[in-house]
Design a protein around this motif. Structure first.
Motif, short mmCIF file in Angstrom:
data_model
loop_
_atom_site.label_atom_id
_atom_site.label_comp_id
_atom_site.label_asym_id
_atom_site.label_seq_id
_atom_site.Cartn_x
_atom_site.Cartn_y
_atom_site.Cartn_z
N ALA A 3 -27.14 -3.71 29.45
CA ALA A 3 -26.49 -2.68 28.65
C ALA A 3 -24.98 -2.88 28.60
CB ALA A 3 -26.81 -1.30 29.20
N HIS A 4 -24.45 -3.60 29.60
CA HIS A 4 -23.00 -3.86 29.63
C HIS A 4 -22.59 -4.64 28.37
CE1 HIS A 4 -22.81 -2.80 33.88
NE2 HIS A 4 -21.52 -3.03 33.90
N SER A 6 -20.87 -7.10 28.29
CA SER A 6 -19.42 -7.24 28.44
C SER A 6 -19.15 -8.17 29.62
CB SER A 6 -18.77 -5.88 28.67
OG SER A 6 -18.85 -5.52 30.03
N TYR A 8 -16.92 -7.48 32.05
CA TYR A 8 -16.35 -6.79 33.21
C TYR A 8 -17.46 -6.11 34.01
CZ TYR A 8 -13.13 -4.24 36.19
OH TYR A 8 -12.43 -3.78 37.28
N GLU A 52 -12.56 9.13 26.21
CA GLU A 52 -12.00 7.89 26.75
C GLU A 52 -13.16 6.99 27.15
OE1 GLU A 52 -10.08 8.12 30.55
OE2 GLU A 52 -9.42 6.04 30.42
N GLY A 54 -14.82 3.38 28.66
CA GLY A 54 -14.45 2.36 29.66
C GLY A 54 -13.39 2.94 30.58
N GLY A 56 -13.53 3.76 33.63
CA GLY A 56 -13.55 3.11 34.95
C GLY A 56 -13.09 4.01 36.08
N LEU A 76 -16.04 8.24 29.74
CA LEU A 76 -17.33 7.53 29.70
C LEU A 76 -17.18 6.12 30.28
CD1 LEU A 76 -19.81 7.33 26.74
CD2 LEU A 76 -18.82 5.20 27.63
N ASP A 77 -18.09 5.76 31.15
CA ASP A 77 -18.11 4.39 31.65
C ASP A 77 -19.55 4.04 32.01
OD1 ASP A 77 -15.67 2.41 32.73
OD2 ASP A 77 -17.62 1.99 33.63
N ASP A 79 -20.31 2.01 34.54
CA ASP A 79 -20.41 1.67 35.97
C ASP A 79 -20.48 2.92 36.85
OD1 ASP A 79 -19.71 -0.95 37.83
OD2 ASP A 79 -19.21 0.97 38.75
N SER A 104 -23.32 3.32 28.04
CA SER A 104 -22.68 2.14 27.47
C SER A 104 -21.95 2.54 26.19
CB SER A 104 -23.73 1.08 27.13
OG SER A 104 -23.12 0.02 26.43
N VAL A 105 -20.85 1.87 25.93
CA VAL A 105 -20.09 2.15 24.73
C VAL A 105 -20.91 1.83 23.47
CG1 VAL A 105 -19.02 -0.16 24.64
CG2 VAL A 105 -17.80 1.78 23.68
N LEU A 122 -8.29 -1.57 27.57
CA LEU A 122 -8.74 -2.76 28.28
C LEU A 122 -10.27 -2.82 28.40
CD1 LEU A 122 -5.97 -2.98 31.02
CD2 LEU A 122 -6.04 -4.02 28.75
N LEU A 123 -10.93 -2.42 27.34
CA LEU A 123 -12.40 -2.51 27.27
C LEU A 123 -12.81 -3.56 26.24
CD1 LEU A 123 -15.32 -1.51 27.78
CD2 LEU A 123 -14.94 0.20 26.00
N HIS A 126 -13.48 -7.26 26.74
CA HIS A 126 -14.66 -7.64 27.51
C HIS A 126 -15.96 -7.57 26.70
CE1 HIS A 126 -12.46 -7.86 31.25
NE2 HIS A 126 -11.94 -6.67 31.03
C1 SAM Z 1 -10.70 -3.51 32.94
S1 SAM Z 1 -11.55 -2.03 33.21
C2 SAM Z 1 -10.45 -0.87 32.39
C3 SAM Z 1 -10.46 0.50 32.99
C4 SAM Z 1 -9.51 1.53 32.34
N1 SAM Z 1 -9.82 1.71 30.94
C5 SAM Z 1 -8.07 1.14 32.49
O1 SAM Z 1 -7.39 0.89 31.49
O2 SAM Z 1 -7.58 1.11 33.63
C6 SAM Z 1 -12.93 -2.11 32.06
C7 SAM Z 1 -13.90 -0.94 32.17
O3 SAM Z 1 -14.89 -1.05 31.13
C8 SAM Z 1 -16.15 -0.68 31.67
N2 SAM Z 1 -17.22 -1.26 30.83
C9 SAM Z 1 -17.61 -2.55 30.75
N3 SAM Z 1 -18.63 -2.67 29.86
C10 SAM Z 1 -18.87 -1.43 29.38
C11 SAM Z 1 -19.81 -0.91 28.45
N4 SAM Z 1 -20.70 -1.69 27.81
N5 SAM Z 1 -19.79 0.42 28.19
C12 SAM Z 1 -18.90 1.25 28.82
N6 SAM Z 1 -18.00 0.79 29.72
C13 SAM Z 1 -17.99 -0.52 30.00
C14 SAM Z 1 -16.11 -1.24 33.08
O4 SAM Z 1 -17.08 -0.63 33.92
C15 SAM Z 1 -14.68 -0.91 33.49
O5 SAM Z 1 -14.57 0.37 34.02
#
Ligand code: SAM
Length: 274
Positions: A3-4, A6, A8, A52, A54, A56, A76-77, A79, A104-105, A122-123, A126
């Protein structure tokens, strides 16, 4: 993990999770005022209903709550560990102001047309299918609502002094590796097209600078911390001797009284047509 879709995965940091959290914290807080100002320039306003994605560890969520006292925020995240940590740290915030969603986004499960603004920091660099994610975020926006993406582009990453030998060639290797696993460290330059292709109107873009002379050097030390490069070493992306060379340059950077670093963020926004 599928589901990621991505690059990260917090769990992949193994025993470096604490260091990664500290890095994310510094990266979020350094120069926040500057970044917030740029977000406001692109349409963010107090009172808006914010999603918001990702989010995290929730450091940005926390700043948004402080600077948008009249807003309701959904974080929303995907993880569970990061989300639970953030939820615990911000447990004093009432549910009328802050909601948490683990999803998941690509498939948020949120109802259509709910949000004034979606912030993704920063999502997108990835994501394997950024266009698919942008379409889902458009679905949950109100007509006239905005998607605001904050991201990087390694091609214009910034500057470091004293120069860290090999940093640029390492960045270019990391960019290639991330591309091979489905991410994109050159996403910044592609944001206007991405938003347009996803059907957003009034696409706009701006840049924002973090500079150690303005925002402190500690966060940058974490950003370039040599420990972060043990994984490229293990993956065979850099040789032992390149790693040694990087370590020496990093030590010089950390010890130099004249050290500075600058990093550029790109912010792009688009509006869901009425
Ligand atoms: C680099 S971190 C950025 C965290 C925060 N946005 C920041 O700027 O500090 C990337 C985040 O994206 C989340 N992420 C990765 N794939 C995702 C997905 N498919 N759906 C939602 N979140 C996801 C990760 O779990 C992580 O928390």
């Amino acid at each position: 993990m599928s589901a990621h879709r991505s690059t990260y995965h917090f769990q992949s940091f193994d025993n470096r999770e604490e260091a990664e959290l500290l890095r994310l914290r510094e990266q979020a807080l350094m120069g926040w005022n500057n970044q917030f100002r740029t977000m406001v320039g692109l349409g963010l306003q107090d009172g808006m209903k914010v999603l918001e994605v990702g989010s995290g560890p929730g450091f940005i969520t926390e700043k948004l709550l402080e600077d948008l006292p009249g807003s309701e925020i959904t974080a929303l995240d995907i993880d569970e560990v990061l989300l639970n940590g953030a939820r615990q740290r911000l447990s004093h915030i009432p549910a009328s102001r802050l909601q948490w969603v683990q999803a998941s986004v690509y498939e948020t499960g949120l109802p259509e047309g709910q949000y004034d603004i979606v912030i993704a920091r920063l999502l997108f660099l990835h994501l394997h299918q950024p266009l698919e994610a942008a379409a889902e975020l458009k679905r949950v926006l109100k007509p006239g609502g905005k998607l605001l993406i904050v991201d990087i582009d390694d091609g214009i990453f910034g500057a470091v002094h004293p120069e860290i030998d090999l940093l640029h060639s390492l960045l270019s290797k990391l960019t290639k590796r991330q591309a091979a696993s489905g991410g994109n460290r050159h996403i910044g330059r592609g944001l206007p097209r991405l938003l347009t292709q996803a059907g957003f109107a009034d696409v706009d873009m701006d840049a924002c600078v973090q500079h150690s002379d303005l925002h402190g050097i500690e966060g940058f030390k974490r950003q370039f911390d040599i420990e972060r490069f043990t994984s490229p070493l293990k993956a065979g992306l850099i040789t032992e001797s390149e790693y040694e060379q990087l370590s020496r340059s990093y030590a010089q950077f950390v010890q130099s009284p004249d050290a500075y670093a600058m990093m550029i963020y790109l912010l792009a926004s688009g509006t869901k047509p009425e």
